[in-house]
Design an enzyme around this catalytic site. Structure first.
Site, PDB file in Angstrom:
ATOM      1  N   GLU C  80       0.695  -1.183  -0.034  1.00 27.80           N
ATOM      2  CA  GLU C  80      -0.120   0.061  -0.085  1.00 27.80           C
ATOM      3  C   GLU C  80       0.886   1.154   0.002  1.00 27.80           C
ATOM      4  OE1 GLU C  80      -3.163   0.072  -0.365  1.00 27.80           O
ATOM      5  OE2 GLU C  80      -3.670  -1.824  -0.235  1.00 27.80           O
ATOM      6  N   ARG C  90     -17.458  -0.498   7.039  1.00 29.60           N
ATOM      7  CA  ARG C  90     -18.965  -1.242   6.277  1.00 29.60           C
ATOM      8  C   ARG C  90     -19.413  -2.236   7.257  1.00 29.60           C
ATOM      9  NH1 ARG C  90     -20.922  -1.320   1.072  1.00 29.60           N
ATOM     10  NH2 ARG C  90     -19.241   0.192   0.472  1.00 29.60           N
ATOM     11  N   CYS C 143      -7.736  -2.232   8.474  1.00 29.53           N
ATOM     12  CA  CYS C 143      -6.301  -2.682   7.709  1.00 29.53           C
ATOM     13  C   CYS C 143      -5.698  -1.119   7.520  1.00 29.53           C
ATOM     14  CB  CYS C 143      -6.499  -3.200   6.407  1.00 29.53           C
ATOM     15  SG  CYS C 143      -6.759  -5.193   6.431  1.00 29.53           S
ATOM     16  N   HIS C 165      -1.293  -5.829   1.288  1.00 26.96           N
ATOM     17  CA  HIS C 165      -2.498  -6.619   1.336  1.00 26.96           C
ATOM     18  C   HIS C 165      -2.123  -7.727   0.381  1.00 26.96           C
ATOM     19  CE1 HIS C 165      -5.606  -3.466   2.531  1.00 26.96           C
ATOM     20  NE2 HIS C 165      -5.938  -4.701   2.988  1.00 26.96           N
TER      21      HIS C 165
END
Lengths: 212, 212, 212, 212
Positions: C80, C90, C143, C165
């Site tokens: 990332e 979510r 994350c 990831h």
């Protein structure tokens, strides 16, 4: 004036709406150049789907029959190339039938090709900037069942028939990043491809293959 | 009457058309409830893009600025959450600049959050059945560059600004199975989200996260 | 001999397994050229995730810290680029926290860039035929929270840190047509990128941008 | 000891390598429980592909024939359900043939179903955590051509035959975010499905349909 019978499926599974039915209802009575559209609502039930459309065929004596269903995950209007003689249902149909690997008609051939001019239909859509592509699989659920069943029943009638999958509506996908197409664009697209079916007794020779 | 400056990018790369520019041209002068839209064409060139919009800001003295760009592969209108201080260009911009991992402004912070009400904008789109979702990345090309550059230049002005990515047009994808959205739906969507920007000084608290 | 602390998340949501944890457990004690790996299990709980890794940092005094999480839908190992100062969940974390648009640290900057050599890591993976790509978003769930939280806590320590990831395992996707990567390929990939982190104090200048 | 002839395609299009050929070369001579594998290299040329495999059938007198090809974009090993009587080539084959909508055999039926136990093969792969799924289309290029051609030529022989698509290799996708599968996982998967073909003269009744 030629008659085009356009058969659209009712909702199934988790959905409360089916763009196929919404679109054909709007197109009922629509005048084309040299013909007009008659709409027919189809239940998502094996065999019954075929029977309902065949009754409409007997009643209306159409010159062309086009069946329509929704295809989640597709971004384009996709005339189907081929119907296969198998029912393999991941979910139950609307009367609870969930069968695995059964032939639709035991005495039928493995498959029937669409008898609509699918390449001419795709070309006419693309010329109007409506996303379109030939599809090589209508799946193994009631859409393929109706496609196969009608090809089988219409053998010997000289009535061209085929199946067209359309994308989901924007309201069916909202926040899921799945593709969709507005209802008015679907309606316009179905009128365009019906016109192409009227005008092309023979399909055009235009590339539309897929590697796999 | 409030003024909303809507800045849309010109075409770049292989494309002859950019739906962002097409849409903002149509929206130029559009009356909203309590405001109207002024359009601005933006070159796909680093720094120059920021300068062109800042000149329009000086000229028109808008109350809100919304920048618009195309996003191949996306099915939805996606207000961006955050602009990052990096230029990493996979392809050259329209004046041939292709830089790798350079800061946009050496003295700038790592990122700026959008100062538009992005959740309220997404909600208002979804209520009208226009596919929409918050995005957490505007990429690392000129779209992100303009987004970051304007946030940086507008610090201290109290003018809210943010970036919105829109899908490709049907004519840009034709037979490729990529998602698209008709121009008129994009135009309607941009008017709706501009209205939401007018009406929501504070954003709404609505979930719109992604796992990764 | 340098120490690399590799922190892998436990399972969350519907999953019984997390490839991140499985992989780092296998890599615990792994000898590299000039260093070795120490593994750390991380709870999928906001703030607690950060605290657990910071305790391991205090205990082991590592030279480099690499955090690992799973990314459903990705086909590649994706270091990332940037962590953002927002929690927008979510789904609930493993202690039921589900927050919307809250800053992770109220006094923190909008974002932190990874301090790992992400381009060199991607290059070293691709040279060994392991699919890899820079990602510009770690999402807005735990994350990203851990990534941001550790960058924030490690300011002033000179310990490079970043988040990587990894794809789901084949057993997590089975019949869903989602991408996956075998565990042994993930393990090999993480060892390769840890080695690249040891060998590149400065990142390489290699293109790895995205248009949007 | 039964013989399984495994036919893998050579590279085509832009690719320098084809995982199908790489995998079957490694499997040549592989002992299974009750049988062994013989490999055969297949040219990506219409008709010639069929002829080459039929010569190998005459030479080796196999009990089962399995043809293998690559499928860009697929994440899983996908035994194909049906071969269709059409050549519609988006790109030229390796001898420059690019035909549109020609029947493969003018006197052949519209389609042949696979005579391999495709559901048992998928089940045995999934039990070993190798992603697998039935596919309802082998496309309209040389993969489908070989599949159809061999079903047609093997009518009356009692030799089961079918086609299996496999994902691209990691080295073919590198930075493109397309799915891939490591060569050793493909090799293991093909051995597993060959074993399933040996053990299941009748296919299992397991759901594996698609909606569309």
């Amino acid at each position: 004036m030629k008659k085009i019978l356009m058969a659209g499926f009712e909702p199934f599974g988790q959905d409360k709406i089916n763009p196929a039915l919404e679109a054909v209802k709007i197109l009922d009575g629509k005048q084309l150049n040299g013909g007009f559209i008659i709409c027919c609502e189809v239940p998502v039930v094996r065999y019954k789907a075929v029977d309902v459309v065949m009754e409409a065929v007997k009643k209306h004596q159409p010159d062309i029959v086009i069946s329509i269903g929704q295809a989640a995950g597709r971004a384009e209007i996709t005339p189907e190339r081929i119907a296969i003689n198998i029912d393999d249902y991941r979910i139950p149909d609307n009367e609870g039938n969930q069968v695995i690997d059964e032939a639709i008609f035991d005495n039928g051939p493995a498959a029937y090709f669409s008898t609509l001019p699918i390449k001419a239909m795709v070309e006419s859509l693309q010329l109007k900037n409506i996303p379109a592509q030939v599809s090589n699989t209508a799946g193994s659920f009631v859409c393929n069942h109706l496609f196969y069943g009608l090809q089988h029943r219409l053998v010997g009638t000289n009535i061209p028939h085929g199946f067209v999958h359309i994308p989901l509506l924007p309201e069916q996908v909202k926040d899921s990043n799945q593709p969709s197409m507005p209802l008015m664009m679907i309606v316009e697209g179905l009128a365009i491809l019906a016109q192409a079916a009227l005008e092309n007794k023979q399909d055009k020779v235009i590339g539309g293959g897929t590697i796999c």
